[in-house]
Structures are given as C-alpha cells and as structure tokens.
Design a protein around this motif. Structure first.
Motif, PDB file in Angstrom:
ATOM      1  N   HIS A 225      64.241  49.897 -11.748  1.00 31.08           N
ATOM      2  CA  HIS A 225      63.233  48.808 -11.999  1.00 31.08           C
ATOM      3  C   HIS A 225      62.580  48.987 -13.149  1.00 31.08           C
ATOM      4  O   HIS A 225      62.717  47.779 -13.832  1.00 31.08           O
ATOM      5  CB  HIS A 225      62.739  48.236 -11.002  1.00 31.08           C
ATOM      6  CG  HIS A 225      63.722  47.278  -9.408  1.00 31.08           C
ATOM      7  ND1 HIS A 225      64.237  46.065  -9.856  1.00 31.08           N
ATOM      8  CD2 HIS A 225      64.115  47.406  -8.298  1.00 31.08           C
ATOM      9  CE1 HIS A 225      64.799  45.209  -8.583  1.00 31.08           C
ATOM     10  NE2 HIS A 225      64.748  46.356  -7.863  1.00 31.08           N
ATOM     11  N   ALA A 226      61.784  49.752 -12.648  1.00 35.71           N
ATOM     12  CA  ALA A 226      61.277  50.544 -13.929  1.00 35.71           C
ATOM     13  C   ALA A 226      61.361  50.221 -14.993  1.00 35.71           C
ATOM     14  O   ALA A 226      60.529  49.655 -16.321  1.00 35.71           O
ATOM     15  CB  ALA A 226      60.024  51.287 -13.880  1.00 35.71           C
ATOM     16  N   LEU A 227      62.105  51.048 -14.929  1.00 32.84           N
ATOM     17  CA  LEU A 227      63.217  51.055 -16.356  1.00 32.84           C
ATOM     18  C   LEU A 227      63.637  49.499 -17.010  1.00 32.84           C
ATOM     19  O   LEU A 227      63.190  49.008 -18.168  1.00 32.84           O
ATOM     20  CB  LEU A 227      64.901  51.588 -16.726  1.00 32.84           C
ATOM     21  CG  LEU A 227      65.297  52.242 -17.720  1.00 32.84           C
ATOM     22  CD1 LEU A 227      63.741  52.904 -18.505  1.00 32.84           C
ATOM     23  CD2 LEU A 227      66.187  53.052 -17.958  1.00 32.84           C
ATOM     24  N   ALA A 228      64.286  48.901 -16.154  1.00 33.49           N
ATOM     25  CA  ALA A 228      65.352  47.696 -16.867  1.00 33.49           C
ATOM     26  C   ALA A 228      63.809  46.491 -16.755  1.00 33.49           C
ATOM     27  O   ALA A 228      64.049  45.640 -18.015  1.00 33.49           O
ATOM     28  CB  ALA A 228      65.641  46.817 -15.317  1.00 33.49           C
ATOM     29  N   SER A 229      62.645  46.725 -16.809  1.00 37.27           N
ATOM     30  CA  SER A 229      61.280  46.186 -16.806  1.00 37.27           C
ATOM     31  C   SER A 229      60.481  45.726 -18.258  1.00 37.27           C
ATOM     32  O   SER A 229      60.405  45.320 -18.840  1.00 37.27           O
ATOM     33  CB  SER A 229      59.861  46.123 -16.187  1.00 37.27           C
ATOM     34  OG  SER A 229      59.476  46.973 -16.004  1.00 37.27           O
ATOM     35  N   ARG A 230      61.100  46.977 -19.302  1.00 29.86           N
ATOM     36  CA  ARG A 230      61.096  47.437 -20.585  1.00 29.86           C
ATOM     37  C   ARG A 230      61.591  46.121 -21.405  1.00 29.86           C
ATOM     38  O   ARG A 230      61.442  46.307 -22.325  1.00 29.86           O
ATOM     39  CB  ARG A 230      61.137  48.940 -20.876  1.00 29.86           C
ATOM     40  CG  ARG A 230      60.253  49.454 -19.486  1.00 29.86           C
ATOM     41  CD  ARG A 230      59.726  50.697 -20.177  1.00 29.86           C
ATOM     42  NE  ARG A 230      59.339  51.101 -22.282  1.00 29.86           N
ATOM     43  CZ  ARG A 230      59.636  51.821 -22.810  1.00 29.86           C
ATOM     44  NH1 ARG A 230      59.964  52.441 -22.422  1.00 29.86           N
ATOM     45  NH2 ARG A 230      59.307  52.427 -24.085  1.00 29.86           N
ATOM     46  N   PHE A 231      63.551  45.996 -20.940  1.00 29.78           N
ATOM     47  CA  PHE A 231      64.027  45.215 -21.254  1.00 29.78           C
ATOM     48  C   PHE A 231      64.173  44.021 -21.236  1.00 29.78           C
ATOM     49  O   PHE A 231      63.830  43.530 -20.167  1.00 29.78           O
ATOM     50  CB  PHE A 231      65.797  46.009 -21.511  1.00 29.78           C
ATOM     51  CG  PHE A 231      65.577  47.865 -21.867  1.00 29.78           C
ATOM     52  CD1 PHE A 231      65.972  47.457 -22.826  1.00 29.78           C
ATOM     53  CD2 PHE A 231      65.876  48.201 -20.566  1.00 29.78           C
ATOM     54  CE1 PHE A 231      65.978  49.212 -22.901  1.00 29.78           C
ATOM     55  CE2 PHE A 231      66.120  50.100 -20.691  1.00 29.78           C
ATOM     56  CZ  PHE A 231      66.131  50.578 -22.528  1.00 29.78           C
ATOM     57  N   GLU A 232      64.659  43.504 -22.409  1.00 34.29           N
ATOM     58  CA  GLU A 232      64.903  42.073 -22.357  1.00 34.29           C
ATOM     59  C   GLU A 232      66.691  42.237 -22.788  1.00 34.29           C
ATOM     60  O   GLU A 232      66.827  42.547 -24.258  1.00 34.29           O
ATOM     61  CB  GLU A 232      64.596  41.290 -23.544  1.00 34.29           C
ATOM     62  CG  GLU A 232      64.156  39.707 -23.603  1.00 34.29           C
ATOM     63  CD  GLU A 232      64.154  38.616 -22.143  1.00 34.29           C
ATOM     64  OE1 GLU A 232      64.885  38.036 -22.303  1.00 34.29           O
ATOM     65  OE2 GLU A 232      62.672  40.009 -21.891  1.00 34.29           O
ATOM     66  N   PHE A 233      67.257  41.871 -22.075  1.00 36.56           N
ATOM     67  CA  PHE A 233      68.704  41.308 -21.999  1.00 36.56           C
ATOM     68  C   PHE A 233      68.800  40.118 -22.922  1.00 36.56           C
ATOM     69  O   PHE A 233      69.321  38.992 -21.718  1.00 36.56           O
ATOM     70  CB  PHE A 233      69.904  41.605 -20.528  1.00 36.56           C
ATOM     71  CG  PHE A 233      69.214  43.453 -20.278  1.00 36.56           C
ATOM     72  CD1 PHE A 233      69.875  43.993 -20.164  1.00 36.56           C
ATOM     73  CD2 PHE A 233      68.160  43.591 -19.444  1.00 36.56           C
ATOM     74  CE1 PHE A 233      69.666  45.549 -19.803  1.00 36.56           C
ATOM     75  CE2 PHE A 233      68.028  44.519 -18.728  1.00 36.56           C
ATOM     76  CZ  PHE A 233      68.784  45.842 -19.329  1.00 36.56           C
TER      77      PHE A 233
END
Length: 112
Positions: free
Chosen positions: A96-104
């Motif tokens: 979740h922490a890593l995914a929150s850094r990205f805009e897909f």
C-alpha cells in the motif's frame, strides 16, 4: 520498430529512445520509464509479465525517484499492472505504501 538479435534480445526504437528488452515466445517483454528531464530513463527487461516482475519494476522506479511524492505510470491494460500486484508481492503495509506513490494511467483498451 523491433529487431531480434542473436542473443534473444529485442532492440526497440521509439521516438529517439532506445529500449532493450527480452523476447519471450517471439514477443518483446519490457518496460521503460522516462523522466521529464531530458535523457533520463530506466529500462526493465523481464523474463515474463507476472505480478512479481511488475512489482519489482515499480519498486525500482520508486527507488530511482526517492523525493517524488507522486509518480505517474502510463501502462497497458495487462491485469498485472495494478496496485494489487504490489500488495500481493510486498504484503499489505509495504505494498500500500508503494502503491500510494504512484498514479496509474492505463492506455485505452483499443490501443493496448
């Protein structure tokens, strides 16, 4: 344009950027990322198109831009190109922490 060399690698050229990728079953398997700064890009050649491969490529991109609060990813519609891949590969908290850094951002289905 894609050419296949004697090593089983594919060399691609796209708008002046050079990408090297592995050929799997005659198809190139690669991902690349570009920065808005001229001349900076990352290339990720993988043996397959699995969730763990995507998760490791995403982690590598995040490490390359440690000060970026948001990283925009433009992806095709492959089912592994999703935040769920990061969560499955790294566990709930880290994923979740890593995914929150990205805009897909996914390309239109007719263009994938």
């Amino acid at each position: 344009m894609t050419t296949h060399g004697p090593t089983g690698r594919c060399a691609e050229e796209s708008r002046g950027a050079s990408i090297t990728s592995m050929c799997v079953g005659g198809r190139p398997t690669s991902s690349a990322s570009w920065s808005r700064r001229p001349g900076r890009h990352l290339t990720h050649a993988t043996e397959d198109r699995t969730r763990p491969s995507f998760a490791l490529a995403a982690e590598r991109i995040a490490r390359a831009y440690p000060r970026a609060s948001r990283i925009h990813l433009v992806l095709d519609n492959l089912n592994t190109h999703a935040p769920a891949s990061l969560i499955k590969a790294f566990g709930a908290e880290r994923g979740h922490a890593l995914a929150s850094r990205f805009e897909f951002h996914h390309t239109p289905k007719h263009a994938s």
